[in-house]
Design a protein around this motif. Structure first.
Motif, mmCIF file in Angstrom:
data_model
loop_
_atom_site.group_PDB
_atom_site.id
_atom_site.type_symbol
_atom_site.label_atom_id
_atom_site.label_comp_id
_atom_site.label_asym_id
_atom_site.label_seq_id
_atom_site.Cartn_x
_atom_site.Cartn_y
_atom_site.Cartn_z
ATOM 1 N N ILE A 286 0.829 -1.212 0.000
ATOM 2 C CA ILE A 286 0.000 0.000 0.000
ATOM 3 C C ILE A 286 0.860 1.257 0.000
ATOM 4 O O ILE A 286 0.478 2.287 -0.555
ATOM 5 N N LEU A 287 2.036 1.203 0.608
ATOM 6 C CA LEU A 287 2.877 2.400 0.712
ATOM 7 C C LEU A 287 3.745 2.618 -0.514
ATOM 8 O O LEU A 287 4.099 3.752 -0.833
ATOM 9 N N THR A 288 4.125 1.533 -1.187
ATOM 10 C CA THR A 288 4.995 1.673 -2.359
ATOM 11 C C THR A 288 4.248 1.488 -3.677
ATOM 12 O O THR A 288 4.788 1.825 -4.729
ATOM 13 N N GLY A 289 3.043 0.947 -3.617
ATOM 14 C CA GLY A 289 2.232 0.845 -4.833
ATOM 15 C C GLY A 289 1.601 2.194 -5.108
ATOM 16 O O GLY A 289 0.633 2.583 -4.442
ATOM 17 N N LEU A 290 2.141 2.955 -6.059
ATOM 18 C CA LEU A 290 1.761 4.353 -6.229
ATOM 19 C C LEU A 290 0.277 4.537 -6.496
ATOM 20 O O LEU A 290 -0.329 5.503 -6.005
ATOM 21 N N ASP A 291 -0.339 3.634 -7.254
ATOM 22 C CA ASP A 291 -1.760 3.826 -7.553
ATOM 23 C C ASP A 291 -2.614 3.640 -6.294
ATOM 24 O O ASP A 291 -3.526 4.422 -6.033
ATOM 25 N N HIS A 292 -2.304 2.609 -5.481
ATOM 26 C CA HIS A 292 -3.064 2.414 -4.245
ATOM 27 C C HIS A 292 -2.821 3.569 -3.264
ATOM 28 O O HIS A 292 -3.759 4.076 -2.640
ATOM 29 N N ALA A 293 -1.554 3.965 -3.132
ATOM 30 C CA ALA A 293 -1.214 5.048 -2.199
ATOM 31 C C ALA A 293 -1.876 6.357 -2.613
ATOM 32 O O ALA A 293 -2.372 7.121 -1.770
ATOM 33 N N LEU A 294 -1.898 6.630 -3.917
ATOM 34 C CA LEU A 294 -2.488 7.878 -4.395
ATOM 35 C C LEU A 294 -4.004 7.881 -4.175
ATOM 36 O O LEU A 294 -4.596 8.926 -3.876
ATOM 37 N N PHE A 295 -4.640 6.730 -4.308
ATOM 38 C CA PHE A 295 -6.081 6.623 -4.063
ATOM 39 C C PHE A 295 -6.385 6.951 -2.601
ATOM 40 O O PHE A 295 -7.284 7.753 -2.298
ATOM 41 N N VAL A 296 -5.620 6.343 -1.682
ATOM 42 C CA VAL A 296 -5.834 6.605 -0.252
ATOM 43 C C VAL A 296 -5.503 8.057 0.079
ATOM 44 O O VAL A 296 -6.202 8.710 0.858
ATOM 45 N N ALA A 297 -4.434 8.581 -0.509
ATOM 46 C CA ALA A 297 -4.056 9.971 -0.264
ATOM 47 C C ALA A 297 -5.160 10.924 -0.706
ATOM 48 O O ALA A 297 -5.477 11.909 -0.008
ATOM 49 N N ALA A 298 -5.765 10.637 -1.859
ATOM 50 C CA ALA A 298 -6.853 11.492 -2.344
ATOM 51 C C ALA A 298 -8.046 11.433 -1.404
ATOM 52 O O ALA A 298 -8.707 12.449 -1.150
ATOM 53 N N LEU A 299 -8.342 10.253 -0.861
ATOM 54 C CA LEU A 299 -9.430 10.140 0.105
ATOM 55 C C LEU A 299 -9.134 10.962 1.359
ATOM 56 O O LEU A 299 -10.014 11.647 1.896
ATOM 57 N N ALA A 300 -7.886 10.898 1.838
ATOM 58 C CA ALA A 300 -7.518 11.586 3.079
ATOM 59 C C ALA A 300 -7.525 13.101 2.915
ATOM 60 O O ALA A 300 -8.048 13.836 3.761
ATOM 61 N N VAL A 301 -6.958 13.585 1.818
ATOM 62 C CA VAL A 301 -6.852 15.036 1.612
ATOM 63 C C VAL A 301 -8.219 15.645 1.278
ATOM 64 O O VAL A 301 -8.521 16.772 1.677
ATOM 65 N N GLY A 302 -9.036 14.911 0.561
ATOM 66 C CA GLY A 302 -10.313 15.475 0.127
ATOM 67 C C GLY A 302 -11.440 15.326 1.120
ATOM 68 O O GLY A 302 -12.531 15.881 0.906
ATOM 69 N N ALA A 303 -11.238 14.581 2.214
ATOM 70 C CA ALA A 303 -12.317 14.372 3.172
ATOM 71 C C ALA A 303 -12.715 15.698 3.825
ATOM 72 O O ALA A 303 -11.865 16.465 4.276
ATOM 73 N N ALA A 304 -14.029 15.962 3.875
ATOM 74 C CA ALA A 304 -14.525 17.219 4.459
ATOM 75 C C ALA A 304 -14.416 17.219 5.975
ATOM 76 O O ALA A 304 -14.410 18.279 6.600
ATOM 77 N N GLY A 305 -14.309 16.044 6.561
ATOM 78 C CA GLY A 305 -14.195 15.943 8.012
ATOM 79 C C GLY A 305 -13.737 14.565 8.407
ATOM 80 O O GLY A 305 -13.649 13.642 7.577
ATOM 81 N N LEU A 306 -13.444 14.394 9.705
ATOM 82 C CA LEU A 306 -12.940 13.106 10.183
ATOM 83 C C LEU A 306 -13.976 12.002 9.989
ATOM 84 O O LEU A 306 -13.635 10.874 9.633
ATOM 85 N N GLY A 307 -15.269 12.344 10.218
ATOM 86 C CA GLY A 307 -16.318 11.339 10.054
ATOM 87 C C GLY A 307 -16.372 10.811 8.636
ATOM 88 O O GLY A 307 -16.503 9.602 8.410
ATOM 89 N N GLN A 308 -16.308 11.705 7.658
ATOM 90 C CA GLN A 308 -16.341 11.268 6.263
ATOM 91 C C GLN A 308 -15.128 10.407 5.922
ATOM 92 O O GLN A 308 -15.245 9.404 5.209
ATOM 93 N N LEU A 309 -13.957 10.790 6.445
ATOM 94 C CA LEU A 309 -12.747 10.000 6.182
ATOM 95 C C LEU A 309 -12.878 8.600 6.769
ATOM 96 O O LEU A 309 -12.561 7.612 6.097
ATOM 97 N N VAL A 310 -13.356 8.510 8.001
ATOM 98 C CA VAL A 310 -13.505 7.203 8.646
ATOM 99 C C VAL A 310 -14.476 6.329 7.863
ATOM 100 O O VAL A 310 -14.234 5.133 7.647
ATOM 101 N N ARG A 311 -15.595 6.904 7.444
ATOM 102 C CA ARG A 311 -16.575 6.127 6.676
ATOM 103 C C ARG A 311 -15.982 5.646 5.359
ATOM 104 O O ARG A 311 -16.167 4.483 4.959
ATOM 105 N N SER A 312 -15.255 6.520 4.663
ATOM 106 C CA SER A 312 -14.659 6.138 3.378
ATOM 107 C C SER A 312 -13.636 5.020 3.550
ATOM 108 O O SER A 312 -13.633 4.025 2.798
ATOM 109 N N LEU A 313 -12.762 5.164 4.549
ATOM 110 C CA LEU A 313 -11.734 4.152 4.762
ATOM 111 C C LEU A 313 -12.341 2.834 5.240
ATOM 112 O O LEU A 313 -11.840 1.756 4.907
ATOM 113 N N ALA A 314 -13.426 2.908 6.021
ATOM 114 C CA ALA A 314 -14.083 1.684 6.491
ATOM 115 C C ALA A 314 -14.693 0.916 5.323
ATOM 116 O O ALA A 314 -14.554 -0.317 5.215
#
Length: 384
Positions: free
Chosen positions: A219-247
């Motif tokens: 997950i950390l070295t696979g650029l496509d997977h890492a970039l997907f997670v990074a986009a979810l983290a940076v774009g989340a409007a709040g902690l609740g939305q981030l937790v729901r997306s990652l779950a």
């Protein structure tokens, strides 16, 4: 007198039946004779040695059979001497490596080692009573990277020349394996009916820890997977939305990974790869135009399924559901979750702090555009 005639008739019937049976047997033997005469077998030799987390494999195969099986061409098949054969093997190095990568497999604690063709050569097997002349053999030096595993349960899966397709140029192929794996030594013969053998025992704790490390690495070295997670983290409007997306992402990629590892689901990389790239484009775009869209979670879940199948394709596991496989799967999946958590824990707070400044809006749009363009470039590259 009628009794005598009946006996003669019965005797004649029995004799006729015997003659017919003998004739049928002769016909069958005559028909089977040419077929048996055309049965062709091929022998090979394997020397397998483990050295830390590496396995060295010296494989000897009949040169002509190999050339025919993988489609090296008429010039290669009819190469007149060893010098020409060596040149043909080097010229078709990529073709040989691709062929063997799916047919000479080594697993340690259910995780497949990564194969590399390091060298090619030719040797002559002296003539015997069964052969009129020396037989040239291709000598192939294979190296397997076992992802940090220096001990555990080794499984060798050998299916060279045993397919039903174009590589089935012989009726039977056997290889004698001289092995030293994890300190266990021996010799075994593999053929179409018995293509695998195993040595050693799986150390469950070490296997789980090693698998977790592999998952985090993916997950950390696979650029496509890492970039997907990074986009979810940076774009989340709040902690609740981030937790729901990652779950949602965790649940769906875990289910898809298990299904793919167990052999229940199989999708070609030509389909999964482009769609994974599109998942990055989607998240980056919605980060700007509508991160709170009601479709975001369902789509993230769907893309999680694709990422799970991609994880299984990037690090293949031994087929067949077993407790050993469950241990390796659980460790690998835990490592993925840890990697996702690390990325989110680093990026989300940074984005939250940056939102307080006026320049964040412009920077966010520029970053999202860069991520979307990168994902689109990967999509086109993998599609074409």
């Amino acid at each position: 007198m009628s009794t005598s005639r009946g006996s003669r008739a019965l005797g004649t019937g029995v004799a006729a039946a015997l003659v017919a049976s003998v004739a049928a047997v002769l016909v069958l033997l005559t028909a089977a004779g040419p077929a048996a005469a055309h049965v062709r077998t091929s022998d090979g030799w394997s020397q397998v040695r483990s050295d830390g987390d590496r396995v060295d494999y010296r494989l000897s195969l009949e040169y002509e059979i190999l050339a025919r099986a993988i489609g090296m061409g008429t010039e290669a098949i009819e190469a007149p001497d060893d010098s020409s054969r060596r040149a043909e093997l080097e010229q078709h190095r990529d073709l040989i490596e691709t062929y063997l990568a799916d047919r000479v497999l080594i697993f340690v604690d259910e995780v497949e080692c990564t194969m590399t063709l390091d060298g090619t050569g030719v040797e002559q097997l002296p003539a015997t009573d069964a052969t009129a002349e020396d037989i040239p053999y291709a000598v192939l030096q294979l190296t397997y990277d076992c992802h940090g595993a220096s001990s555990g349960r080794y499984v060798v899966d050998y299916t060279v020349f045993s397919g039903a397709g174009s590589d089935a140029v012989v009726d039977d192929h056997t290889t004698t394996v001289d092995y030293d794996l994890g300190g266990e030594r021996g010799r075994v013969v593999l053929d179409t009916a018995h293509p695998t053998f195993s040595t050693g025992e799986q150390a469950f704790g070490a296997s789980a820890v090693r698998s977790a490390g592999l998952g985090a690495e993916r997950i950390l070295t696979g650029l496509d997977h890492a970039l997907f997670v990074a986009a979810l983290a940076v774009g989340a409007a709040g902690l609740g939305q981030l937790v729901r997306s990652l779950a949602v992402f965790a649940v769906t990629h875990s289910v898809a990974l298990l299904a793919a590892v167990a052999g229940w689901v199989s999708l070609p990389a030509q389909v999964v790869g482009p769609l994974v790239a599109l998942s990055i484009v989607y998240v980056a775009a919605t980060n700007v135009v509508g991160p709170e869209s009601r479709w975001r979670l369902p789509v993230v879940g769907a893309f999680g399924l694709l990422h799970g199948v991609a994880f299984a394709g990037e690090l293949r596991f031994e087929q067949g559901l077993s407790w050993d496989l469950v241990t390796s799967y659980a460790g690998f999946n835990l490592g993925i979750e840890l990697g996702v958590a690390v990325l989110a824990a680093v990026l989300f707070p940074l984005a939250a702090v940056a939102r307080r400044y006026a320049w964040f809006s412009l920077a966010h749009v520029v970053a999202a555009a860069a991520v979307a363009v990168t994902g689109l470039a990967w999509f086109l590259q993998r599609l074409l």
